[in-house]
Design an enzyme around this catalytic site. Structure first.
Site, mmCIF file in Angstrom:
data_model
loop_
_atom_site.group_PDB
_atom_site.id
_atom_site.type_symbol
_atom_site.label_atom_id
_atom_site.label_comp_id
_atom_site.label_asym_id
_atom_site.label_seq_id
_atom_site.Cartn_x
_atom_site.Cartn_y
_atom_site.Cartn_z
ATOM 1 N N ASP A 161 -4.369 -6.112 5.026
ATOM 2 C CA ASP A 161 -5.420 -6.934 5.637
ATOM 3 C C ASP A 161 -5.343 -8.376 5.164
ATOM 4 O O ASP A 161 -5.767 -9.278 5.872
ATOM 5 C CB ASP A 161 -6.790 -6.344 5.284
ATOM 6 C CG ASP A 161 -7.026 -5.034 6.012
ATOM 7 O OD1 ASP A 161 -6.673 -4.961 7.205
ATOM 8 O OD2 ASP A 161 -7.534 -4.069 5.402
ATOM 9 N N ASP A 177 -4.981 -9.338 13.095
ATOM 10 C CA ASP A 177 -5.155 -7.927 13.450
ATOM 11 C C ASP A 177 -4.257 -7.663 14.666
ATOM 12 O O ASP A 177 -4.603 -8.029 15.794
ATOM 13 C CB ASP A 177 -6.623 -7.618 13.746
ATOM 14 C CG ASP A 177 -6.841 -6.100 13.874
ATOM 15 O OD1 ASP A 177 -5.980 -5.422 14.503
ATOM 16 O OD2 ASP A 177 -7.837 -5.599 13.340
ATOM 17 N N ASN A 211 0.854 -1.191 0.000
ATOM 18 C CA ASN A 211 0.000 0.000 0.000
ATOM 19 C C ASN A 211 0.890 1.241 0.000
ATOM 20 O O ASN A 211 2.113 1.132 0.034
ATOM 21 C CB ASN A 211 -0.975 -0.023 1.185
ATOM 22 C CG ASN A 211 -0.235 -0.056 2.508
ATOM 23 O OD1 ASN A 211 0.485 0.873 2.848
ATOM 24 N ND2 ASN A 211 -0.397 -1.148 3.253
HETATM 25 O O1 C5P Z 1 -8.886 -2.129 10.528
HETATM 26 P P1 C5P Z 1 -7.950 -1.054 10.104
HETATM 27 O O2 C5P Z 1 -6.836 -1.572 9.222
HETATM 28 O O3 C5P Z 1 -8.612 0.128 9.475
HETATM 29 O O4 C5P Z 1 -7.316 -0.537 11.472
HETATM 30 C C1 C5P Z 1 -6.263 0.358 11.489
HETATM 31 C C2 C5P Z 1 -5.529 0.241 12.788
HETATM 32 O O5 C5P Z 1 -5.309 -1.116 13.125
HETATM 33 C C3 C5P Z 1 -4.137 0.834 12.698
HETATM 34 O O6 C5P Z 1 -3.764 1.303 13.969
HETATM 35 C C4 C5P Z 1 -3.311 -0.348 12.265
HETATM 36 O O7 C5P Z 1 -1.939 -0.184 12.616
HETATM 37 C C5 C5P Z 1 -3.965 -1.477 13.022
HETATM 38 N N1 C5P Z 1 -3.935 -2.778 12.329
HETATM 39 C C6 C5P Z 1 -3.159 -3.796 12.832
HETATM 40 N N2 C5P Z 1 -3.151 -5.032 12.222
HETATM 41 C C7 C5P Z 1 -3.918 -5.256 11.124
HETATM 42 C C8 C5P Z 1 -4.698 -4.222 10.599
HETATM 43 C C9 C5P Z 1 -4.686 -2.999 11.224
HETATM 44 O O8 C5P Z 1 -2.463 -3.598 13.826
HETATM 45 N N3 C5P Z 1 -3.888 -6.431 10.538
#
Ligand code: C5P
Length: 394
Positions: free
Chosen positions: A276, A303, A208
């Site tokens: 993701d 996550d 990304n």
């Molecule tokens: O769900 P999303 O990606 O929008 O969430 C963003 C937050 O979650 C950020 O703080 C990112 O660093 C963290 N994150 C994470 N591991 C993932 C996805 C997101 O720590 N697999």
């Protein structure tokens, strides 16, 4: 922040020497004091009078200043400070430091001092990249001197590349970090930054647009407040901020493992744009075989933020980031609850925030929503670091 700390500032030669004057003002504004020492080269660019006026202290120019040992001998001067800062450090001055020469006041002080030394190089890109300078920098780092890496950009000589003196906020960060001055003394803070790369085969990956700039700036700002910072970084082209311990990773799974290995921490700030999904990486380069494009089966990545916030080793303060392209605040509020964190820093990335130098963020917590003014990522980092310090210290 620098309450009463004394800095011996050696101003070397070079067009960037004028920034040393700005640095004197900033150190004093932060409550520190400055004794300026100007090399012969430095005096071609700034006058002792301007340095002395801004420092409200005597500015020393060469060894003859100290022949009157009744005033202050060079040994005493070299030890009277809490920190020695060389700014700008020219290629010549760095070479003299590496060789241990002492043929003027500045080099004599540098050889005689028993205090930590920071050097902020500034020079033409070819001089910076010359094998002689590279070797000198390695020697100095090996002796425990902190090098404040130069910035990349356009130079006074018309060339572009690394060699520009670091900007004053970064110099100040390095100074406060070196002095361990700050309200986050004794705290361990874990920061993630940058993108992750998920390999498709040995030459391709899913990625990304995250540059890591906001996370790196935040790690630097937290270290400047005295925190011990572990920065788990995805693949980025950035230098490590002073005082920060960096762990490089490539994939989300590696990032999750590095985060777990870095615990316990008092706070975790997850700035990384973690992919993701990942795919099963093919062991060899996938070939065009005439049967159309290959199907990539995607699997969900762990996550990292949610598992940390809900896990047994949860840091007392967990901060997440939310990069959104629509309904920024609503998404952030949902994420706050879903991920179990204390604060979400939300921003709109539909423009050029990712990879850019400025940011506009909303702080979303149980207490409500607060929007910080649009500002450079470095300024946002300082505001967030101060906020994190406030939350940790109650
Ligand atoms: O769900 P999303 O990606 O929008 O969430 C963003 C937050 O979650 C950020 O703080 C990112 O660093 C963290 N994150 C994470 N591991 C993932 C996805 C997101 O720590 N697999």
């Amino acid at each position: 922040m620098l309450n009463g700390r004394r800095i011996l500032l050696i101003i070397g030669g070079g067009i960037a020497a004028y920034k040393a004057l700005e640095l004197i003002r900033e150190i004093r504004r932060a409550g520190g004091s400055v004794t300026p020492v100007i090399t012969r080269g430095g005096a071609q660019f700034v006058t002792p009078l301007s340095a002395a006026a801004l420092a409200e202290a005597k500015a020393y120019t060469d060894l003859f200043d100290l022949t009157d040992e009744a005033e202050m001998g060079h040994i005493r001067l070299s030890r009277s400070a809490d920190l020695v800062v060389v700014c700008p450090a020219s290629a010549d001055l760095l070479a003299k430091m590496a060789a241990g020469l002492a043929d003027d006041l500045a080099t004599t002080l540098l050889l005689a001092t028993d205090k930590p030394v920071l050097a902020a190089p500034a020079m033409n890109v070819r001089m910076w990249e010359h094998a002689a300078t590279v070797a000198n920098i390695a020697i100095l780092k090996g002796r425990g001197i902190t090098i404040i890496e130069p910035d990349v950009g356009a130079m006074a000589c018309g060339e572009t590349g690394p060699g520009r003196l670091a900007e004053v906020p970064r110099l100040m960060e390095a100074i406060t970090a070196a002095l361990g001055a700050g309200v986050l003394q004794g705290r361990h803070i874990l920061v993630t930054a940058g993108p992750t790369h998920e390999p498709i085969d040995p030459v391709r990956y899913i990625a990304n647009r995250s540059s890591g700039k906001q996370g790196f700036a935040l790690a630097g700002a937290l270290a400047a407040l005295g925190a011990r910072v572990t920065l788990v970084a995805g693949p980025v082209a950035l230098t490590t901020p002073p005082g920060v311990v960096r762990v490089d990773v490539e994939t989300a799974q590696q990032m999750a493992a590095a985060v777990a290995a870095a615990l316990p921490a008092d706070a975790a700030v997850m700035v990384a744009a973690v992919a993701d999904w990942r795919t099963e990486a093919a062991p060899a380069k996938i070939k065009k075989d005439g049967n159309g494009p290959p199907a990539l089966a995607l699997h969900e990545n762990p996550d990292i933020l949610a598992s940390l916030a809900k896990g047994p080793m949860r840091p007392r303060l967990v901060v997440g980031f939310a990069a959104e392209t629509s309904d920024v605040i609503a998404h952030a509020q949902a994420k706050l609850a879903r991920k179990g964190c204390d604060l979400i820093v939300a921003n709109d990335v539909s423009g050029d925030v990712m990879g850019g130098d400025r940011n506009l963020v909303h702080l979303v917590s149980a207490a409500g929503v607060e929007t910080l003014p649009e500002a450079p990522k470095s300024a946002i980092a300082h505001a967030l670091a101060a906020r994190i310090a406030g939350l940790l210290n109650g």
